[in-house]
Design an enzyme around this catalytic site. Structure first.
Site, PDB file in Angstrom:
ATOM      1  CG  MET A 130      -1.857  -1.227   1.292  1.00 46.73           C
ATOM      2  SD  MET A 130      -2.963  -1.419  -0.114  1.00 46.73           S
ATOM      3  CE  MET A 130      -4.121  -0.093   0.181  1.00 46.73           C
TER       4      MET A 130
ATOM      5  CB  SER B 168       6.075  -0.426   6.427  1.00 43.75           C
ATOM      6  OG  SER B 168       5.519  -0.654   5.142  1.00 43.75           O
TER       7      SER B 168
ATOM      8  CE  LYS C 263       3.091  -3.675  12.983  1.00 44.97           C
ATOM      9  NZ  LYS C 263       1.725  -3.382  12.477  1.00 44.97           N
TER      10      LYS C 263
ATOM     11  N   GLY D 141      -0.733 -12.886   7.668  1.00 46.73           N
ATOM     12  CA  GLY D 141      -1.661 -14.000   7.790  1.00 46.73           C
ATOM     13  C   GLY D 141      -0.996 -15.281   8.249  1.00 46.73           C
TER      14      GLY D 141
END
Length: 346
Positions: free
Chosen positions: A113, A178, A211, A261
């Site tokens: 994204m 990211s 993070k 996932g």
């Protein structure tokens, strides 16, 4: 509705679902009845972490509601907290489309994204409005830098976003991991990270977390732990999406971007256990591959104070939080555990 959304392009489905949830969130009285049906309110699920009280340990990970549009809906669906963002100081459109892919065979997603968001200023207005309405949901705010900001000036971006959003978040997360913003992961490296934390830590009295990526070596994770303690951070969020692609079956498996996932489950748990060994004084938020009550139980038992979901929620649908929390309570009862604090001490 869930089946219909899966028939659409992934990003179109996300936009439609989020738009509907945002409309629902704007109509406060309409949240009450579903909340009574969906929320699992039980004192055994309460968590205290970095000075914030959470009604349960299950949170929505950053990326689902970047611009804080549907906060009331996340509360009604049963989450114990939600993390908005990643937010940058200036709005940006992100990477070219297509940039989001469902790997159904792998129960996974790949996204590139690129921190698409409407900017920190607009998010601050939304968060302020939610606070004024008395939203009972703890909110985390995930911060990033704009794509065109050089690494040497990255701290300025994080500071600008933090100053705009600081009054409205319960905790803040520095996203330096990211894989979809060129060069961003270099900020996890010692000298860059040391300077970034030295600039950011004095800028807020609110809890500040970092993070981290799942692709860091044990040595690199230890360096992150040391710097987090040096700069008195309150915690770590582990982990972000991965660049690894081992064992995937989907035809989309070779798309560029971060994988989330089920394939991330093992690595996320491995990183959590490593961090927990040296995390004295730091709260750990685990994310990556959580699909079942047993996954939630394992993360809490391994040392997580809180657990976040994203891809599992995409595949699991609106009843997903309730299923996980009811299942967690059943596991606690079976093991004779009366509180989550007791579970982490076991």
């Amino acid at each position: 509705m869930h089946r219909f959304l899966f028939a659409l392009d992934p990003e179109a489905a996300h936009g439609l679902a989020l738009g509907l949830l945002a409309l629902w969130s704007e109509r406060g009285p309409l949240l009450e009845v579903p909340a009574r049906l969906l929320r699992v309110e039980d004192p055994r699920l309460r968590v205290e972490a970095f000075g914030v009280s959470f009604p349960n340990p299950l949170g929505l990970a950053a990326g689902m509601d970047k611009d804080a549009r549907a906060l009331g809906a996340w509360w009604a669906l049963g989450f114990g907290f939600a993390e908005v963002g990643t937010l940058t100081p200036r709005p940006q459109v992100g990477n070219p489309k297509p940039r989001l892919f469902r790997l159904v065979e792998d129960r996974a997603l790949i996204n590139r994204m690129g921190f698409n968001n409407r900017g920190a200023e607009e998010a601050a207005r939304r968060l302020k409005r939610s606070r004024q309405r008395g939203l009972p949901l703890p909110i985390g705010v995930n911060l990033g830098k704009n794509r065109d900001t050089p690494l040497g000036r990255a701290a300025e971006d994080y500071l600008k976003a933090l100053r705009l959003l600081e009054p409205f978040g319960d905790y803040f997360v520095l996203n330096v991991s990211s894989p979809n913003t060129p060069g961003l992961r270099a900020l996890q490296e010692g000298p860059f990270l040391d300077e970034l934390l030295a600039r950011l830590r004095p800028a807020t009295k609110k809890p500040l977390l970092l993070k981290v990526a799942p692709d860091l070596s044990p040595k690199a994770l230890d360096e992150v732990l040391a710097l987090a303690k040096k700069h008195r951070l309150q915690g770590l969020v582990a982990v972000n999406t991965t660049l690894a692609r081992e064992g995937l079956k989907s035809p989309w498996a070779k798309e560029a971007g971060g994988l989330s996932g089920r394939p991330l489950k093992g690595r996320a748990l491995e990183v959590l256990r490593h961090l927990a060994e040296g995390a004295e004084g730091l709260a750990l938020v685990s994310v990556g591959g959580v699909e079942t009550p047993l996954d939630l139980w394992e993360r809490l038992k391994a040392g997580a104070s809180l657990v976040q979901v994203y891809t599992g929620f995409v595949y699991g649908g609106p009843l997903f939080p309730r299923r996980l929390l009811l299942g967690l309570l059943r596991l606690m009862e079976a093991e004779g555990v009366s509180s989550l604090g007791e579970l982490r001490r076991a």
